[in-house]
Each structure stands twice: as C-alpha cells, then as structure tokens.
Design an enzyme around this catalytic site. Sequence first.
Site, mmCIF file in Angstrom:
data_model
loop_
_atom_site.group_PDB
_atom_site.id
_atom_site.type_symbol
_atom_site.label_atom_id
_atom_site.label_comp_id
_atom_site.label_asym_id
_atom_site.label_seq_id
_atom_site.Cartn_x
_atom_site.Cartn_y
_atom_site.Cartn_z
ATOM 1 N N ASN A 1 -11.095 -2.758 -4.798
ATOM 2 C CA ASN A 1 -10.400 -1.805 -5.684
ATOM 3 C C ASN A 1 -11.112 -1.235 -7.102
ATOM 4 O O ASN A 1 -11.070 -0.335 -7.769
ATOM 5 C CB ASN A 1 -8.997 -2.146 -6.162
ATOM 6 C CG ASN A 1 -7.999 -2.041 -4.926
ATOM 7 O OD1 ASN A 1 -7.199 -2.974 -4.578
ATOM 8 N ND2 ASN A 1 -8.335 -0.997 -3.916
ATOM 9 N N ASP B 1 1.010 -1.282 -0.023
ATOM 10 C CA ASP B 1 0.151 0.007 -0.049
ATOM 11 C C ASP B 1 0.737 1.409 0.133
ATOM 12 O O ASP B 1 2.162 1.290 0.470
ATOM 13 C CB ASP B 1 -0.991 -0.116 1.165
ATOM 14 C CG ASP B 1 -2.219 1.068 1.124
ATOM 15 O OD1 ASP B 1 -2.428 1.236 0.103
ATOM 16 O OD2 ASP B 1 -2.581 1.429 2.117
ATOM 17 N N SER C 1 -7.442 -5.491 -4.789
ATOM 18 C CA SER C 1 -8.598 -6.267 -3.701
ATOM 19 C C SER C 1 -9.850 -6.360 -4.667
ATOM 20 O O SER C 1 -10.150 -5.489 -5.693
ATOM 21 C CB SER C 1 -8.706 -5.351 -2.623
ATOM 22 O OG SER C 1 -9.231 -4.330 -3.027
HETATM 23 C C1 IPE Z 1 -5.218 -2.758 0.002
HETATM 24 O O1 IPE Z 1 -4.955 -1.350 -0.275
HETATM 25 C C2 IPE Z 1 -5.270 -3.430 -1.474
HETATM 26 C C3 IPE Z 1 -3.882 -3.379 -2.115
HETATM 27 C C4 IPE Z 1 -2.725 -3.094 -1.827
HETATM 28 C C5 IPE Z 1 -3.924 -4.113 -3.396
HETATM 29 P P1 IPE Z 1 -6.258 -0.442 -0.408
HETATM 30 O O2 IPE Z 1 -5.715 0.975 -0.342
HETATM 31 O O3 IPE Z 1 -7.278 -0.656 -1.302
HETATM 32 O O4 IPE Z 1 -6.999 -0.424 1.049
HETATM 33 P P2 IPE Z 1 -7.705 0.652 1.713
HETATM 34 O O5 IPE Z 1 -8.765 1.060 0.810
HETATM 35 O O6 IPE Z 1 -6.801 1.733 2.281
HETATM 36 O O7 IPE Z 1 -8.338 -0.119 3.010
HETATM 37 C C1 IPE Z 2 -1.671 0.077 -3.396
HETATM 38 O O1 IPE Z 2 -1.505 1.533 -3.432
HETATM 39 C C2 IPE Z 2 -1.787 -0.470 -4.755
HETATM 40 C C3 IPE Z 2 -3.259 -0.714 -5.037
HETATM 41 C C4 IPE Z 2 -4.230 -0.909 -4.252
HETATM 42 C C5 IPE Z 2 -3.656 -1.307 -6.456
HETATM 43 P P1 IPE Z 2 -2.711 2.502 -3.373
HETATM 44 O O2 IPE Z 2 -2.982 2.877 -4.777
HETATM 45 O O3 IPE Z 2 -3.783 2.152 -2.493
HETATM 46 O O4 IPE Z 2 -1.912 3.824 -2.752
HETATM 47 P P2 IPE Z 2 -2.415 4.865 -1.601
HETATM 48 O O5 IPE Z 2 -2.954 4.165 -0.579
HETATM 49 O O6 IPE Z 2 -3.660 5.529 -2.364
HETATM 50 O O7 IPE Z 2 -1.271 5.979 -1.364
HETATM 51 MG MG MG Z 3 -4.094 2.179 -0.615
#
Ligand code: IPE
Ligand code: IPE
Ligand code: MG
Length: 264
Positions: free
Chosen positions: A81, A33, A78
């Site tokens: 997502n 993340d 996820s």
């Molecule tokens: C979790 O991260 C999913 C991945 C790293 C692929 P998210 O950024 O989607 O999680 P939340 O929304 O902060 O819980």
């Molecule tokens: C995790 O990074 C990757 C995916 C969920 C695909 P994020 O895209 O969630 O990055 P932040 O949390 O917004 O910084």
């Molecule tokens: Mg994230």
Amino acid sequence: MSIDSQSGSELSAEALAELVKLSTPKHVAIIMDGNGRWAQAQGKPRVMGHKAGVKMVRRAVSTAREMGIGSLTLFAFSSENWRRPDKEVTLLMELFFTVLQREIKLLHKNGVRLNIIGDVSRFSQRLQKQIAAAEAKTIDNSSMTLNIAANYGGRWDIMQAAQILAKKVESGEMNSSQFTEQALNAHLSMQNQPEVDLMIRTGGDYRISNFILWQAAYAELVFTDTLWPDFDECAFKQAVATFASRQRRFGLTGCQIESLKKTT
Ligand code: IPE
Ligand code: IPE
Ligand code: MG
C-alpha cells in the site's frame, strides 16, 4: 491417527477432531477492502471511506468478542500500500495514529489484547512509540487478541522468520537440519495463536493480496461483495455461518471426516 498440520507439527486425532467440529472459528482474519469504492460511489473522497471503515473495525471487534472468537486479525495496511499516492498514505498513517490513541482505552476496558503485526520500523517514531505503548498497556488482557496487520505482507512474515533462523545457523547456534517447519513457525507473527480458520475478504475481489500465507494454509476462504464500510454485524455472522457449513477435510476424505465428527 495423526496428520501433519500446516505448521509441520503432528496433529493428534483429538486435535483434528476438534478442528473439523469447530463451528466458531478460533482465529478469523479479514481483508478489509472496498473503502475507496464505497466513498467514491457516494461522490466522496476516498479518505471518507477509510473513516467509515474505522467504525466497522470497532463493530467487528465487538462482534468477534460476542461470538467467542479468540483471535481477530485485520489487514489495515499492506506492504504494497506504500505504492498509493503520498496523500492517501499520509492520511492513512494519521488515521492509524488517531484511532490507536482513541480506541485503546475501550479495547483495554474490554480485555482485548492489541498486537500489531508487520514491519513497523518503516513507520514514524511517533507512531512506533504509540504502537509500543498500546501493546504494553494491553499485554495481559485475555478476552480476545486483536492483531492489526500494518505494513504487513505474508512473504515478509515468512522471510523475517527465515532470516532469524538463517542467522542462528550462521552463528552455529543451530544446525541446518534444525531449520524445520516447526522452527520457522515459532518465529512467525502470531506464533502463540491458533492458525487462521477463516479468512474473509470484503469488496468483491478474489485474491489474498499478500495477506497471511503460512498461517492461513488451511483457512476457509469467504469472499463477499459487501464493501468494508457496509460489513456490519449481520454480514460478519453470515460469514461465520458459511464457515460452519463447510466441511474442512485437511487432506482426509469426506467419509473420514464424518466419522471423526462422531468421535467425542
Ligand atoms: C488489501 O487491499 C490490503 C488491505 C485491505 C489493507 P488492497 O486494496 O491493497 O489490495 P489489492 O491492491 O486490490 O490487491
Ligand atoms: C482497503 O480499502 C483499505 C486499505 C487498503 C487501506 P481500499 O482503499 O483498498 O478500497 P478500494 O479497494 O480502493 O475500494
Ligand atoms: Mg482495495
């Protein structure tokens, strides 16, 4: 002595002793993340963070191999997502496709078995074909298993296993009394791999976000503020060192654990 493991199977004293002595986790799962914030902090579009994140995936795979970690599971996308803006979802799908195409040769050369976990049926036909081909190419590799969680949700995983069993009960293939933890466990993703010993989340948040639930019931959790594109070899090794310093108790007392550690 034996205990019930998280999968419901009996764990022998030997297996338990092995688990409590483990200094290198057999199975590491990472919630990668912080890509978006990493990019935004530099005034760049979020997608640049995802691209930078891919480099760290490669790094994490080589670090895991070097450390002798047998299974590495990375949360790439996820089941939640899909709620992101269409543009970001499309970019992530494209990135997934190009990275698979580009990286598969090196993974294969390094003896890595690639396994995609999650409900891939929602992906385009093109991507599904690419996934199937990549998995088939590396199926006999044994230096490490790399699980990429794509359209994955911990609840989905448990539900799809439960549905398979429910159908078996419905058709008379098994009795409801055979609907046990072990039976469910046998239908989960990664059923042939060790359960998760260490779960790492980068990016500063303290939650699981519907990542692995069942198979991580006894995982050690390590949360770090480091954003995924900055999670280098040193940060990974630091997380494993934190794991090694923890006392895993599996429901026993600290005293029982210390005497178990003395057993050979
Ligand atoms: C979790 O991260 C999913 C991945 C790293 C692929 P998210 O950024 O989607 O999680 P939340 O929304 O902060 O819980
Ligand atoms: C995790 O990074 C990757 C995916 C969920 C695909 P994020 O895209 O969630 O990055 P932040 O949390 O917004 O910084
Ligand atoms: Mg994230």
